[in-house]
Design an enzyme around this catalytic site. Structure first.
Site, mmCIF file in Angstrom:
data_model
loop_
_atom_site.group_PDB
_atom_site.id
_atom_site.type_symbol
_atom_site.label_atom_id
_atom_site.label_comp_id
_atom_site.label_asym_id
_atom_site.label_seq_id
_atom_site.Cartn_x
_atom_site.Cartn_y
_atom_site.Cartn_z
ATOM 1 N N LYS A 494 0.835 -1.197 0.000
ATOM 2 C CA LYS A 494 0.000 0.000 0.000
ATOM 3 C C LYS A 494 0.868 1.244 0.000
ATOM 4 C CE LYS A 494 -0.517 0.079 5.046
ATOM 5 N NZ LYS A 494 -1.470 0.179 6.162
ATOM 6 N N ARG A 617 -9.990 0.659 15.805
ATOM 7 C CA ARG A 617 -9.970 1.508 14.607
ATOM 8 C C ARG A 617 -11.083 1.043 13.678
ATOM 9 N NH1 ARG A 617 -4.490 1.985 11.149
ATOM 10 N NH2 ARG A 617 -5.020 -0.199 10.721
ATOM 11 N N TYR A 745 14.379 31.543 3.092
ATOM 12 C CA TYR A 745 13.151 32.314 3.299
ATOM 13 C C TYR A 745 12.999 32.721 4.770
ATOM 14 C CZ TYR A 745 11.248 31.293 -1.347
ATOM 15 O OH TYR A 745 11.031 31.228 -2.703
ATOM 16 N N MET A 794 10.556 24.771 -1.240
ATOM 17 C CA MET A 794 9.711 23.813 -1.954
ATOM 18 C C MET A 794 10.544 22.842 -2.776
ATOM 19 S SD MET A 794 6.677 24.426 -4.762
ATOM 20 C CE MET A 794 5.560 25.207 -3.600
#
Length: 850
Positions: A494, A617, A745, A794
């Site tokens: 997964k 859960r 930044y 980023m």
């Protein structure tokens, strides 16, 4: 076992120079300053080669605390720069390495198996290890350590605990084997086969055979295949070989092991034989010719060593595949690219084509093949053989590059294109030549196929996640070794296989005989089905809009509530109806989908029941199980494939009592459910940590997740696993920053001193968390740990490389062997799962298979 520095000097007939301690303990031999494990007890050999000189890295090794060296040139100035060091000066450091290890070998009086041949050495070695590891403490060559350097490093591993040694030896030119023979000093010899590899460095195949046989001049027994007539003739006529005990096998003539009928059925091969006038047989889970030949070699060895054939047969059937040295990566236009360009003999071509066939993600398969050099065969005969091999292996299209293969164009049937040179191919290439296919690049080094590989790769981002298939397989087999033979493995793929890839990982797991796969959502399973994955797949979070497509692609849902049970049952009923267009055998009961698809060959659709044993859960509670079992038993369209639950804290000792309570609960709850059905229902609750810590709760299946990707349950287990993923980038630019200047930044970092910074093209859009900003995160540059400075951007970040001798273009390790992912996760105040799954899809994945 260890030596002192003065012992090394004595063995090499040298004297120690420098001002180090002659009683320094030596436990490890190193040839690469980048991969030092225990510097203080390591002896560094400064090896020289055509393209490298280890003396250039003495300073680097010294900075990493190595103090003992074997050199052919003394560094200068010796005393000042390399204080506390021992230098043993020799004429040739490679010869010295071999001499030290040959001396080490003489300290042991145990059986030593030496293996050589053109192909199959590593596989035979690894299979013999698999076959005998239950009985003996075995030392063996790591990976494919069979070179002039790899052999001595392998032999150095021998210790008092070992009962058997298995080493492989390879040569590429004459006079090499006689240097390796005293290092291995085998008592039992195996020669696998003689192929075309490195033919260019020998006068003919006879000379190559004679050179390889030099490994066995002092063995007691030599094991080989008599059907190789040239090999057999050389052995029989060799005066040295005549005194040896020869143990032979053959399909054609009289031998110790006479091979009879060979039957291939499905993915298995049955081999029949006669040994000591008795009929014997084995089965292996392989059908390719190379594996069959390698298996027979192993069979012969086991028989010679006195193993009962019943034991041999049981173990041979459990043999696991051994990976090959191939690179797989995502290509342009939805293609996959396999790069195997280090040699181009017929034997390795057959192996590479087998690997190509293992890739199920595309139906079309293209081979880009260069001229096969120095084969020793007539050109027309050679390419007739190549053409036949290509046809047999189901290649859809061949692109030939080279003058010789171009001259033989007519030999190849089907779709084909030919070019005289790599340059001609590249100049005529356009982006539409390849689309939705798997491409195998197979070329001799001189053709420079790496240029083609660059053109065909999908992403050119300099930040790359490297995934080592060998390590993945090692980890799979490690956990498999903890299980009872009948216990199944459900592998978790997964979240893009924990960030490591989708079909690429699933394909390896399928090839290595995982029993089940598990994904989180239906779209992940659908992607695997479209990529040719046929293993059963459980979907852990089935959503109502996806039920129809799940059924279409034979994906099996986790059922965790009565609501989900009702909705999925209705979906199955909707898709079931008779199909008048399909012929039905008289008396057979066939249920089909409206479009003519069947439901996996079963009358009822398989589902997996999730029980809540304490994690709270998802899942049915204890009060629900009777009603649940009755409802499913009364259903005409559903079948329970498994019953399972999740452990909440199996990796923590503090929660062991709770874990045992959960195990007890699933046992009780599952028995209630199973009692309603007259067919087998699997049970599973153990995760990776549970497999190791609670072996008594394996039930019929376990779920292997994070451990598969190299993360152990604790510090004791971690060394047993191999690192699978390495996230790396490069230095884009280096700047000098003055005290008082800010970086990044928001000016969050202000230099407190003059410093050098390196900008690296990886940022939070790639998965590098902003939590690592301003000194919290670390990376590795030139073996040194450096800090992130300023805020993570980023697309990039900045590192403090003050004092590190690095340059633009140098490699940067974000996590991997040198900086484990659990350390990075700790820097982020999280767990490795989040780091793995957070790596952006824009980061190029490159897969290695050795």
């Amino acid at each position: 076992m260890y030596y002192f520095a003065k012992d090394i000097a004595r063995i090499l007939n040298g004297t120690i120079q420098g001002n180090g301690n002659p009683d320094s303990v030596i436990r490890h031999l190193m040839i690469d300053s980048r991969s030092l494990a225990s510097a203080e007890t390591s002896l560094f050999f400064a090896l020289k080669g055509e393209r490298h000189d280890g003396h250039k890295f003495i300073a680097d090794a010294y900075q990493k605390r190595v103090r003992n060296f074997v050199v052919s040139e003394l560094p200068s100035p010796l005393g000042e720069t390399f204080a506390g060091c021992n230098f043993v000066l020799v004429k040739d450091t490679l010869v010295a390495l071999q001499h030290v290890c040959a001396n080490h070998r003489r300290k042991f009086n145990i059986p030593v198996i030496g293996i050589t041949g053109s192909n199959g050495k590593t596989i035979v070695k690894e299979w013999l290890y698999q076959l005998m590891q239950e009985d003996k403490n075995i030392v063996r060559s790591p990976k494919s350590y069979n070179s002039q350097v790899g052999v001595p490093l392998s032999v150095w591993q021998m210790s008092e605990e070992n009962e058997l040694a298995i080493f492989e030896a390879g040569i590429s030119k004459s006079d090499e084997m006689e240097k390796l023979e005293p290092v291995i000093s085998p008592t039992i010899g195996i020669i696998t086969n003689i192929g075309q590899a490195h033919d260019e460095n020998f006068l003919n195949s006879k000379q190559k055979i004679r050179e390889k046989l030099k490994l066995f001049v002092h063995v007691n027994t030599l094991i080989f295949n008599r059907d190789n007539l040239e090999l057999n003739d050389e052995i029989v006529s060799n005066s040295v070989m005549k005194r040896l005990n020869l143990f032979t096998w053959s399909k054609k003539s009289k031998a110790n092991l006479q091979i009879g009928k060979i039957t291939k059925e499905g993915n298995e091969t049955e081999l029949q034989g006669i040994f000591n006038n008795e009929f014997i047989r084995i089965k292996i889970s392989f059908i390719d010719e190379a594996s069959i030949e390698n298996a027979i070699h192993c069979w012969a060895v086991m028989l010679f060593l006195g193993y009962p054939n019943k034991t041999i047969a049981e173990r041979m059937h459990r043999l696991n595949p051994v990976a090959m040295r191939l690179e797989l990566k995502e290509g342009i236009n939805n293609c996959s690219v396999i790069n195997d360009s280090y040699n181009s003999d017929l034997g390795s071509l057959a192996i590479a084509l087998d690997f190509l066939n293992q890739q199920k993600q595309h139906s079309k398969r293209t081979l880009v093949l260069s001229d096969i050099l120095q084969s020793g065969k007539n050109e027309k005969e050679l390419y007739a053989e190549v053409a036949n091999l290509v046809k047999e292996k189901g290649v859809s299209r061949i692109i030939g590059i080279g003058e010789a293969i171009s001259r033989q164009e007519k030999q190849f049937a089907g779709e084909k294109i030919f070019f005289k040179t790599t340059e001609e191919f590249l100049s005529s290439y356009n982006g539409n030549l390849f689309n939705s296919e798997t491409i195998l690049l197979k070329g001799a080094r001189t053709f420079g196929f790496e240029r083609i590989s660059l053109v065909l790769q999908q992403k050119a981002h300099e930040t790359v996640l490297e995934i080592n298939f060998n390590s993945l397989v090692h980890n799979l087999n490690y956990y498999r070794s903890k299980l009872a033979p009948e216990t199944k493995i459900m592998a978790m793929v997964k979240a893009f296989s924990y960030g490591s890839g989708g079909f690429e990982i699933a394909n390896v797991l399928q090839y290595h005989h995982a029993d089940y796969l598990a994904v989180a959502y239906a779209d992940e399973g659908i992607e695997l089905r479209k990529a040719g994955i046929t293993l059963p797949i459980m979907v852990m979070n089935p959503e109502e809009p996806s039920y129809d497509t799940m059924i279409k692609h034979n994906l099996e849902p986790e059922i965790f509530s009565f609501r989900v049970l009702k909705l999925f049952e209705e979906a199955v009923k909707r898709r079931r109806s008779p199909s008048p267009s399909l012929p039905v055998r008289e008396g057979a009961r066939v249920e089909v989908l409206p479009n003519g698809e069947d439901l996996g060959g079963a009358d009822r659709y398989p589902i997996h029941i999730k029980l809540d044993t304490g994690m709270h859960r998802l899942g049915f509670e204890e009060k629900d199980v009777n009603e649940l079992a009755v409802r499913i038993a009364n259903s005409k369209v559903l079948q329970v494939r498994s019953v399972f639950s999740h452990l909440a804290g199996s990796d923590e000792v503090a929660h062991d009592e709770f874990t045992r309570l959960q195990i007890k609960k699933i046992g009780e709850m599952s028995e209630v459910i199973r009692s309603h059905f007259n067919y087998p229902v699997l049970r599973h609750i153990l995760n990776s940590a549970g497999i190791v810590r609670f072996p008594g709760a394996q039930f019929e299946m376990v779920r292997l997740g994070i451990g598969l990707y190299g993360i152990g349950a604790n510090k004791r287990e971690q060394p047993q696993l191999k690192n699978v993923s390495t996230l790396k980038s490069i230095i884009s630019q280096i700047k000098s920053i003055s005290v008082g200047e800010s970086i990044g930044y928001s000016r969050k970092f202000v230099a407190q001193k003059d410093m050098r910074i390196a900008t690296v093209p990886i940022g939070y859009a790639d998965g590098l968390s902003r939590r690592l900003s301003n000194g919290k995160g670390k990376m590795i540059v030139k073996g040194a740990q450096v800090s992130i400075v300023g805020n993570v951007c980023m697309d990039m970040c900045m590192l403090d490389v003050t004092g590190v001798q690095c340059a633009e273009g140098d490699e940067v390790i974000v996590f991997g062997e040198q900086y484990p992912i659990d350390l990075l996760a700790n820097d982020m105040d999280t767990i490795p799962y989040e780091v793995f799954t957070g790596i952006s899809r824009r980061v190029k994945r490159v897969y290695f298979h050795e």
